[in-house]
Structure formats: structure tokens, C-alpha cells
Design a protein around this motif. Structure first.
Motif, short mmCIF file in Angstrom:
data_model
loop_
_atom_site.label_atom_id
_atom_site.label_comp_id
_atom_site.label_asym_id
_atom_site.label_seq_id
_atom_site.Cartn_x
_atom_site.Cartn_y
_atom_site.Cartn_z
N PHE A 32 0.82 -1.21 0.00
CA PHE A 32 0.00 0.00 0.00
C PHE A 32 0.85 1.25 0.00
O PHE A 32 1.94 1.30 0.58
CB PHE A 32 -0.93 0.00 1.22
N LYS A 33 0.30 2.28 -0.64
CA LYS A 33 0.97 3.59 -0.65
C LYS A 33 0.25 4.50 0.34
O LYS A 33 -0.94 4.70 0.22
CB LYS A 33 0.86 4.22 -2.04
N GLY A 34 0.96 5.00 1.29
CA GLY A 34 0.37 5.93 2.25
C GLY A 34 -0.57 5.22 3.22
O GLY A 34 -0.51 4.00 3.43
N ASP A 35 -1.47 6.02 3.79
CA ASP A 35 -2.37 5.51 4.82
C ASP A 35 -3.48 4.66 4.23
O ASP A 35 -3.83 4.81 3.07
CB ASP A 35 -3.00 6.68 5.58
N THR A 36 -4.04 3.80 5.09
CA THR A 36 -5.23 3.05 4.69
C THR A 36 -6.33 3.37 5.69
O THR A 36 -6.04 3.85 6.81
CB THR A 36 -4.96 1.53 4.71
N LEU A 37 -7.55 3.10 5.33
CA LEU A 37 -8.64 3.34 6.27
C LEU A 37 -8.58 2.28 7.37
O LEU A 37 -8.12 1.16 7.13
CB LEU A 37 -9.99 3.28 5.55
N PRO A 38 -9.03 2.61 8.58
CA PRO A 38 -9.00 1.62 9.66
C PRO A 38 -9.90 0.42 9.34
O PRO A 38 -10.87 0.56 8.59
CB PRO A 38 -9.51 2.39 10.88
N LEU A 55 -9.40 -2.09 7.51
CA LEU A 55 -9.45 -2.17 6.04
C LEU A 55 -10.08 -3.47 5.55
O LEU A 55 -11.05 -3.47 4.80
CB LEU A 55 -8.03 -2.01 5.48
N VAL A 90 -7.57 7.99 -0.64
CA VAL A 90 -8.18 7.16 0.39
C VAL A 90 -9.30 7.94 1.08
O VAL A 90 -9.12 9.10 1.43
CB VAL A 90 -7.11 6.72 1.43
N ALA A 119 -7.77 1.91 0.35
CA ALA A 119 -6.31 1.97 0.26
C ALA A 119 -5.91 2.09 -1.20
O ALA A 119 -6.66 1.75 -2.10
CB ALA A 119 -5.69 0.70 0.85
#
Lengths: 241, 851
Positions: B589-595, B597, B621, B640
Motif C-alpha cells: 500500500f501507498k500511504g495511509d489506509t482506512l482503519p 481495512l 483514500v 487503500a
């Protein structure tokens, strides 16, 4: 001095040089090349500028041709000051009223003899028929009949200089400036070229400034101005060249 | 009559003869321009031919239809078409199935239509009927309706295949040959003709493609009012869209690819401009005393300016004509590569021949002329600056040139910085990205002469120590004529830096793709439906999962279904995944993901989007994406963004159960089989082979390793065209350095003559010149390193990202750098061979006399 030349000195001079001076920077110092030089040249007069190497002859010639500017004084051609002239005006002045003869001929190597002669005429919008007639006539007078189609590198040094002389006068300029015209020729060829110059200028009453280091060459002039360390002197005999 | 621009016949004659008396210089310059123009034209022609081929094939397949009715997924049932036709009184509508097929070595599109319904929509059918043998064609079309396994071809295709009506021919569908009969020959026309098509009745298409009872879409001719009415009345799962929208969406897919090729071709043109600049500068410098004489004779500055530009125009015109001819020849080869790449990574495209687009030819020639004139502006201004006193002062030029070097360096720094600044402020613009890249190249090349001067000065003692007097003279020769040698080195350095930069980009890209393949391909064996015969793929039965899982040696089986479905802003590739052991693996994944997921993804709330999709469609996202499902539009939240090099137009990942329900598509495109500990790969492959042998659908089995190998092969093939363009740019640079060396050799003829007269042997003179070219080559190679690294970085961080939406770490291999250095050195040495031999052969007396 010829009779005609003497009578013309009373008229407006073709060239008038007043108190010109020129210095060049050499490192932090300044070296004076010319100082307080003044003289006039009358129409039809042939003046020789005589001097040793480094005497300022070439600098003076450049100033007279308007390709360099004096630091002080003024140069006037046909009554008009050229020191204040802009580049386009100077170009037109050279194109119409001045002819040049160089030590190294400076013919255009990619043009034939006839084309070299045609160039000043074309620049002055002389019609083609007149151009052809004048080129034919002049080539005959400089002894190059039949060499119209030759390129400069197919000519001897003497022949090249004869073409250069023809090119300098073909548009009938008011003033011809010659810089060591025989300097790059052997003695015999030099004499022939000198005779040609004398004939063309003296007999036709043209005005010429002849720069030379040779007293023999200067003998064809009506008047000799000697330059020594950037100043005119009348004591030509004391100069050992 | 006043001469044009004041160019009198004698001035023009002098100019013309100067060019003809320096044939090497003149011709090398012409070749430089011609090569630049040729590369630009070849790429443009290849691009245009590919685009035209695409447009034609779309037009041929869609005909004059203004709209299409398409399903959210899979296909449309026959009866839906019948009902729509009756309920909405659709008179200008035909069901369509199309699929790629092959006849012999040629690719075709099999087009299944309701011939009776299609006749009024396709005037070409009627024209065909009214043509030469109207009765024969009409009876042939009837035969298509009545008899199975009959087809119609265009007269051109039939002639190329050597087929006559009534003859049988094998049509390769899904890799299997099916004998069919040629029932009718239709006239081949441009536009909506039949070239490249295998026209069959819809029933025949359904049968030969194994899609009985299904149609792929409905083509219609509608007014806007009719379209609005039908769109509102369509049953769920169907969607009406304008033809142009569908075509544009497909065309968009290859836009970045075409733009990149064009940029590479412009690089060759840029290097060509260096040659022109070099040649014209030399032509002016060499004639400095002559120009001074002309000024003494009264030739004005503007006349000299016009004279140099006139010379450049003549060179450019000859170069452009030769460039057009060469461009057409190179383009013919290039179009095959372009088509193959599009086939490899985008969609099936059939381009039969190079289309000579007059605009491409004019564009290339105009660019050549424009670039030449711009390159000649500097020398022309230099000529116009000639002073009458230049007759006397010959060495002034080099001295002035050397004085200008620091200023040129400063201007280069500013130009390069402007490029860097443009990168920062230009957002996502690919065009400005390329402009920035070119500014950096031009800026750095302006800095090069000063660096070359310093390099030659600094290495003079070393060259002297290593090679004696020849070495010292060689190094000093570079500084003495820096206005020319600096330019030659810059031209070569730019070309070599392009190979280094592109090499770094390709190397980094390849390494990233390889790493990504390793991460993504988490199974050992992939079992896929061979879906060439249908647009979305017929798929494998879901029940196969259990049978695969039951095989000895299998530890897990994952399932995947890929399909192109509609989003608000055009179609998108969706991969529906289901892992046997819970969450899918292999995502970076690039950067943040949602909680939370994965739970939310499994529930159908979230979707995973690939990096190119997020970049091109500007989603992040947390954003929502609408997808057209069987029940109409349905919103998903982006959970994501994952790294993906599989598709430059992007893809979405959905959980397969959710997808299967929403798109009513339970089929599987591929199964991923993970080996248990100690299981034998070959033995398991054989068991899977046996298990799938009795399936109706053709199946392909591939190991993880084979897919990786094949993917990298496709990758390498994709970049073949880039490598060729890179070599062409080096070729142009080679001409440039040869031209510069020839010019230097001419200029130094007298110096060399003096050396020979002083006692230097021919061998020593050859050595001197070759040492000098070596030094120039090494300087170019060394300078190409930083520029190549900068170029590689810009290509990766700016161009690749803005073109395709891919990010990747820069990976520099020593091999790329060393090969760049060697390339520069060898090119310079080869370019120096002839000038060295020529100088050594020249008679000293002749050269000494010349002055």
C-alpha cells in the motif's frame, strides 16, 4: 603634386583629420598609439602614410575607414564627420564612397574574378548591363582580360592584387584606402602593381591614402606624411626604414 | 529589382560555393537534420497509423451507430434485445458480438450482426448490394443468414488471402481452427468499409464463439431525445452510452504511450539542433575574415544575418526532404513495434500498413526547418556582429568565445533551474513535464563548454605525462577551439545522457516490476480461462475451486475474476479476489489506509484502487467511487491505494462474493493454487491438467515463474522501441561529433601543416587527433553521467508518474553508467578516425600555402 591636384586643394577636402588621438590599454597602463594627428586630403590627391612597424599607420587607417573610433579629435569624409556616425551610416559610407586595397588581397575565395568585381556594384544597385560593361572595361585596364571566370586561388599574388585594386575602384569611390598593397608581393610583381596603381590613380585623378613602410612605394604619392611613434613628422629622411 | 533581403547574386553565389566547397560539413549537417526529422516523422507516422488503425477498427465494428446499450457485466440475453426492439420501436438497432480471430497469419475482427436489422444502419451493405455484381453479393448475404459457418470478407482481404466465394477457410477462434465458408465478398472502402472484418450473422457468431443466447451489446442510431427516453427506460443492469465516449475511453488508454514516443523523437531532434548550431557556428567562425571583408565592402549586418539564415534554410530544406523519405522508411518498421506494444499492453489492434498522413510529414519537416532556423539564429547574430576590423584580428573570436563561457554557464544554470522550478509548479501536466525535462537538458548542455574547458586545462599535464607532446597538444587543442569542441562534447553528452537516463528509468522500472511480480504472484500455479473469444471472458466454473483444493499437494486456492465495468468517468478494470485463507496477500500500500481495512473491504464497503487509477482519476483514500452494477450505480469508498504495474489506466480490487452478487457474475477468470510443503510442482501441474481437461472452456496453466518470465518479456518488448529511438539519438550525436571534428580538422589544417613541417610524423599527427577525440569522448561520457542521472530521476519522478501514474525508486546500476561512458568514448574515437587519417594525409606545403 599634379596641377589638377594643386588646384583642388583649394576646394573642400575629401578627407579632413583634426587632432585625432588613440590609446590602447595594456594591462593597467595606457599606450598612446596616435597623438594629435591632423591633415587634409584634397580631391584627386594621393597621400602616402609612411612609417615603421608599430608607428600607428594601421591604427590611423582604421580610424580613417571608420572601423575604429578615435579617443579624441575628428575625422570627416566629404565634409561629414564620421566619428559621430552610427554603424548603418558608416556601412553605407563605405559601400558608396570608399574603396579598400589590402596587403593580403582579401578577395572572396568562393567568387570568381568577375563576381568579386560585381559585388560592390550589386550592393550599390548598379544595373546588370552597366555592371558587365564596367567589369569588362576594368579587367582590361588591369590586364586581366579573359580571367573573369577564374577563382582567386587560381590566380598569382600579383593577379589577385590587381583584382583587389579593380574591386576597390569599380564603384568609383571618392576615397581609396590602400594598406601595404605590395607588402605581400615579390619585388618585381610589387613594381608592376605599383605602376598600375600610379597609372590608375594619378591619371584618373582619384583620391588615395596609401599606407606603407617603403619609401619606394611612397614615391608614387603626391604627398608623403611620415608617422613616427604615433605623431606626424616632416623629417622623413631621419626615419630609418 | 532589389535583391530579396539584400542578398545580391554574388553574395548568394559566395554562400552557395562555400557550402559546396565544404561538402563534409554541409552533408553531415544535412544528415543531422534529416535524421532528426526522420525520427520525428517515423514516430508520428507510426503513432498516427496506430491511432488510425484503432479508429478505423472501432468505426468498422460500431459502424455509424451513435449509441450502445451495454450490460453492467457479462452479456445481454437475446430476449432483452427482442423486447427492447418491440417496446421502444427501435428500428435502427442491431445486436452485436465481436471478437478477435485469425485467418492464416492475419488478425481480423469477427463481427456478428443481425444482418437484416443492420442493413439500413450500414449504408455500406446497401452500397455493396448496388455494386458491380449486385445479385451475387445479395445472394451471398442471404447465404450468411441461412447457412451456419458462413462468412463475408472485404474484396481486398479475400484477394490477399487468395479466396474466392464458395471456398472454405480455417478461422482460428480461441486458438482452435474452425472451417467456415466464404459466402460473400464485400467492397473494401475507407471509413466504415469491411477491411479487417470477418462479417457473420449474429447466430453464426453466437455459435462459433460458444455464446448461444447472448449478445455483447446493442448498437443503435438515435436522436438525443430518443436516447434520453431509452436511457430512462432501460432495465437494471443495462446502460446506454454514446459511441464516442466508449471510443475516447479506449483511445485515452494509449495517450501516454504515444506522448512518450513523441518525446523520445523530439530528443533526437534536439540533438540534431546541436549539429545545425555547431555547423552554422563553425561556418560563421571559419569565414570571420571574409565576413569582415564583406562588411568593409558595405555589406550590412542585416544582409549577413539573412545570408546565414538563408544557408541554414537551404540545409534544412534538403535535410527535411531526405528526413521525410527516411522517416517513411523507418516509420514502416516502427509501426509494427508500436502495434505490437499496444497489443501487448493495451488492446488488440490490427494496423495493416503505414498511413502516410500529410500533416505528419509537414509537421516533421516544419519542425526540422524551425529547429534549424532557431539553431542558426545564434550563428546568424554572430555573423551580423562581424566587424570590418575582423579582417585583421583573427584570434579575437576564440578569445571572445572563451570570455562568454562563464556567462553561458550562468545562463545554463538559470535555464536548468527554470526547468526544476517548472517541475515543482506544473502539477500533473505531462506537456510541461517534458518542457521542464528539455529545459534541464538545454541548461546543463549550456554549462558544458566551461566544464570541458576546465577539464581539458586540468588534464593537460596528465595527458602530457601519459602521451608526451601529442597528449599535451591534444588537450590544449580542445581549450584553444572551445567554441567548437565544447559544442561537440555537449551534443554527444546530451545524446549519451539520454541513453543513460532512459537506461536508468528502464532499469528501475524493470526492477520494480520484477519485485512487484514477486510480491503479487503469491500462488505457485495459475489456472485461467483462455478468454480470447469474448470481451469479458467466459470464465471457469466456481465449483472447480473445491476440486482443486482437494488435489494432493495443494495447500490453498484463491479465486479471481477480472472484468471491465463502468465507473462514472469511464470503464475500469476490476479484479474480484477471494483468498481461501482469508485476506488476499501481495499488496503493497501507498500511504495511509482506512482503519479496519480488510473487514470493511470484505463487507463490500471499501474498494482498493491501484496507484495509476488514483493518480489519473484523482482519487484518494476515503473518496467515493460509483460503479455501475446490475442494480444500477453503487458507491464504494476507497480504503487503500496499492502499487500496481499491471495496468497504466488503473484497476480496482473488490471481494469476489460482493462482485459476484452485484454484477451477477459468479464465473472465475483464474484460480491461484498454492503448493503444500514438499509438494512437487510438475506433478501437481500434471494433476491440474488432467482435472481441467474435461472442462468446456479452454484452460491455460502457468507457473508463477512462467508468468514472471512472460511478463518481463512483454516488458522488454515494450521498451524495444524506446531503445531503438535511443540509438537513433546517439546516431544523430555521432554525426554531430564527426561534423565538429571535421570542422576542427579543416580549421587546424595550417597548425597541423606547421607541426608536420616541424618534424611530426603522420603517425604522431594521427595519434594527436585521436587523443583529442578520446579526451572529448571521455569528457562527454563523464558529463553525461550527472545529466543522465538527472534525466533518469525526472523520467521516473515526473514523466512516468504523470504519464502512467506509476512511482518507483530509482535504481542506478554501474553497468548503465559504464556503458554510457564507453559509448561516448567509442563514438568519439570512431568519429575521429577519418579526420585523423585525412589530416595525416594532407600535404603540409599545400596547407601552408593556403593562408
Amino acid at each position: 603634386m599634379s596641377a589638377s591636384a594643386a588646384s583642388q586643394t583649394r576646394t573642400t577636402p575629401i578627407l579632413s583629420v583634426s587632432d585625432i588621438g588613440k590609446a590602447y590599454a595594456e594591462g593597467k597602463a595606457h599606450r598612446t598609439v596616435l597623438g594629435d594627428v591632423s591633415f587634409d586630403v584634397a580631391p584627386g590627391e594621393c597621400v602616402a602614410l609612411l612609417g615603421r612597424s608599430g608607428s600607428g599607420k594601421s591604427t590611423l587607417l582604421n580610424l580613417l575607414a571608420g572601423i575604429d573610433k578615435p579617443d579624441t579629435g575628428d575625422v570627416a569624409i566629404m565634409g561629414r564627420s564620421i566619428t559621430a556616425m552610427g554603424e548603418p551610416e558608416l556601412t553605407l559610407l563605405r559601400r558608396r564612397h570608399i574603396g579598400f586595397i589590402y596587403q593580403f588581397f582579401n578577395l572572396i575565395p568562393t567568387l570568381t574574378v568577375a563576381e568579386n568585381l560585381a559585388l560592390p556594384l550589386e550592393l550599390n544597385d548598379v544595373p546588370a548591363a552597366t555592371r558587365r560593361a564596367r567589369i569588362g572595361d576594368l579587367l582590361g585596364r588591369v590586364g586581366l582580360d579573359g580571367r573573369e571566370g577564374a577563382f582567386p586561388d587560381q590566380l598569382s599574388g600579383g593577379e589577385q592584387q590587381r583584382v583587389a585594386i579593380a574591386r576597390a575602384i569599380i564603384h568609383e569611390p571618392a576615397l581609396v584606402l590602400a594598406d601595404e598593397p605590395t607588402g605581400n608581393l615579390d619585388a618585381r610583381t610589387g613594381t608592376v602593381v605599383l605602376q598600375l596603381l600610379a597609372h590608375l590613380f594619378r591619371d584618373e585623378g582619384r583620391t588615395m591614402i596609401l599606407v606603407t613602410h617603403s619609401r619606394k612605394v611612397s614615391e608614387i604619392a603626391d604627398r608623403v606624411l611620415a608617422l613616427d611613434e604615433g605623431r606626424l613628422t616632416t623629417h622623413t629622411e631621419s626615419l630609418s626604414w | 529589382m532589389r535583391p530579396y533581403l539584400g542578398l545580391t547574386p554574388s553574395l548568394l553565389a559566395a554562400s552557395r560555393r562555400y557550402l559546396t566547397r565544404h561538402p563534409w560539413q554541409t552533408w553531415l549537417s544535412i544528415i543531422g537534420i534529416a535524421l532528426g526529422v526522420a525520427v520525428v516523422i517515423a514516430v508520428d507516422l507510426a503513432n498516427e497509423s496506430a491511432r488510425r488503425g484503432f479508429r478505423l477498427s472501432v468505426e468498422q465494428v460500431t459502424g455509424p451507430a451513435t449509441h450502445q446499450i451495454e450490460p453492467a457485466s457479462g452479456s445481454i440475453a437475446d430476449n432483452v434485445y427482442a423486447r427492447l426492439r418491440v417496446e421502444h420501436g427501435l428500428s435502427l438497432a442491431t445486436p452485436v458480438i465481436d471478437a478477435p480471430v485469425r485467418i492464416g497469419e492475419r488478425s481480423f475482427t469477427l463481427l456478428g450482426l443481425d444482418l437484416i436489422a443492420a442493413a439500413p444502419m450500414r449504408p455500406a451493405f446497401i452500397a455493396a448490394g448496388a455494386g458491380g455484381d449486385a445479385d451475387a453479393i445479395a445472394s451471398g448475404l442471404l447465404q450468411l443468414l441461412r447457412e451456419p459457418d458462413t462468412l463475408a470478407l472485404s474484396d481486398g482481404d479475400a484477394a490477399r488471402l487468395g479466396l474466392a466465394v464458395g471456398e472454405r477457410i480455417d478461422v482460428e477462434i480461441d486458438g482452435e481452427a474452425r472451417p467456415m465458408t466464404l459466402a460473400a465478398v464485400l467492397p473494401e472502402q475507407s471509413g466504415q468499409g469491411f477491411g479487417g472484418l470477418v462479417v457473420v450473422d449474429i447466430a453464426t457468431a453466437q455459435e462459433v464463439l460458444g455464446r448461444l443466447g447472448e449478445i455483447e451489446r446493442i448498437d443503435l442510431i438515435l436522436t438525443d431525445t430518443e436516447a434520453a427516453a431509452i436511457a430512462d427506460a432501460l432495465p437494471s443492469g443495462l446502460r446506454l452510452q454514446p459511441s464516442a465516449q466508449r471510443t475516447n475511453a479506449l483511445a485515452q488508454m494509449t495517450r501516454a504511450f504515444h506522448t512518450n514516443l513523441t518525446a523520445m523523437s523530439l530528443l533526437a531532434m534536439l540533438v540534431g539542433a546541436f549539429i545545425v548550431y555547431n555547423t552554422m557556428t563553425f561556418a560563421v567562425l571559419q569565414r570571420r575574415p571574409l565576413l569582415g571583408t564583406l562588411r568593409m565592402l558595405g555589406v550590412t549586418r542585416s544582409q549577413l544575418f539573412a545570408l546565414v539564415l538563408a544557408e541554414a534554410t537551404v540545409l534544412a530544406l534538403i535535410g527535411a526532404v531526405l528526413g521525410i523519405l527516411a522517416g517513411i522508411a523507418v516509420g514502416a518498421g516502427l509501426v509494427q513495434l508500436v502495434t505490437r506494444t499496444i497489443n501487448d499492453i493495451y488492446f488488440q489492434l490490427n494496423v495493416r500498413s503505414l498511413h502516410l498522413e500529410p500533416l505528419s510529414l509537414l509537421k516533421g519537416a516544419g519542425l526540422g526547418l524551425g529547429v534549424t532556423l532557431i539553431a542558426a539564429l545564434g550563428p546568424a547574430l554572430e555573423a551580423a556582429r562581424s566587424q570590418p576590423r575582423d579582417v585583421i584580428r583573427r584570434t579575437l573570436v576564440e578569445r571572445r568565445g572563451r570570455r562568454l563561457l562563464p556567462w553561458l554557464f550562468g545562463a545554463g544554470v538559470l535555464t536548468g533551474l527554470l526547468g526544476v522550478l517548472l517541475v515543482q509548479v506544473s502539477g500533473r501536466s505531462m506537456g510541461i513535464g517534458f518542457l521542464a525535462l528539455f529545459l534541464v537538458i538545454i541548461g546543463v548542455s549550456m554549462m558544458m563548454p566551461l566544464v570541458v574547458h576546465a577539464f581539458a586545462k586540468a588534464t593537460t599535464p596528465l595527458f602530457g605525462w601519459l602521451f608526451g607532446i601529442e597528449g599535451r597538444l591534444a588537450a590544449r587543442g580542445i581549450t584553444a577551439s572551445i567554441t567548437r569542441s565544447g559544442l561537440a562534447v555537449a551534443a554527444l553528452a546530451v545524446a549519451v545522457s539520454a541513453t543513460v537516463g532512459v537506461g536508468i528509468m528502464i532499469g528501475s522500472f524493470r526492477a520494480s516490476v520484477d519485485q512487484w511480480l514477486q510480491n503479487t504472484l503469491t500462488s505457485d500455479i495459475y489456472v485461467s480461462a483462455d478468454s480470447a473469444g469474448s470481451r469479458t471472458g467466459e470464465g471457469l466454473p466456481p465449483a472447480l475451486a473445491e476440486r482443486l483444493a482437494a488435489l494432493p499437494g495443494v495447500s490453498a486456492v484463491s479465486q479471481g475474476r477480472s472484468n471491465r465495468i463502468e465507473a462514472r468517468d469511464g470503464p475500469v478494470l476490476v479484479l474480484a479476489l477471494q483468498a481461501s485463507d482469508g485476506q488476499p496477500r501481495g499488496f503493497e500500500f501507498k500511504g495511509d489506509t482506512l482503519p479496519e481495512l480488510w473487514p470493511r473491504w470484505h463487507s463490500g464497503e471499501l474498494v482498493l484502487v491501484s496507484e495509476p487509477y488514483a493518480f489519473h482519476r484523482n482519487v484518494a483514500v476515503g473518496d467515493e467511487i460509483d460503479l455501475f452494477s446490475v442494480d444500477g450505480w453503487r458507491a464504494f469508498r476507497v480504503g487503500a491505494v496499492f502499487k500496481d504495474y499491471g495496468s497504466d489506466s488503473g484497476m480496482l480490487i473488490l471481494p469476489r462474493p460482493v462482485y459476484a452478487e452485484l454484477w451477477d457474475d459468479p464465473a472465475i477468470s483464474s484460480f491461484g493454487v498454492v503448493l503444500g510443503e514438499g509438494a512437487d510442482l510438475d506433478a501437481l501441474t500434471e494433476r491440474i491438467d488432467a482435472l481441467t481437461a474435461d472442462l468446456d472452456v479452454p484452460v491455460s496453466l502457468q507457473t508463477n515463474l512462467a508468468i514472471r518470465r512472460m511478463s518481463l518479456e512483454v516488458f522488454d518488448r515494450t521498451f524495444t522501441i524506446t531503445k531503438i529511438l535511443r540509438l537513433l539519438a546517439v546516431g544523430v550525436a555521432f554525426v554531430g561529433i564527426l561534423s565538429a571534428l571535421m570542422a576542427l580538422e579543416l580549421e587546424r589544417a595550417k597548425d597541423y601543416a606547421v607541426l608536420r613541417a616541424t618534424g611530426m610524423t603522420r603517425g604522431q599527427l594521427r595519434k594527436l587527433i585521436l587523443l583529442q577525440t578520446s579526451a572529448m569522448g571521455i569528457a562527454a561520457g563523464l558529463l553525461a553521467m550527472p545529466l543522465g542521472l538527472a534525466m533518469g530521476d525526472l523520467l521516473i519522478q515526473v514523466i512516468n508518474l504523470r504519464s502512467f501514474g506509476w512511482t518507483m525508486p530509482m535504481q542506478v546500476s554501474a553497468q548503465t553508467l559504464i556503458s554510457g561512458l564507453i559509448l561516448a568514448w567509442v563514438a568519439a574515437i570512431i568519429a575521429g578516425l577519418y579526420p585523423a587519417a585525412r589530416a595525416a594525409r594532407a600535404a603540409p606545403a599545400h596547407a601552408l600555402r593556403e593562408e
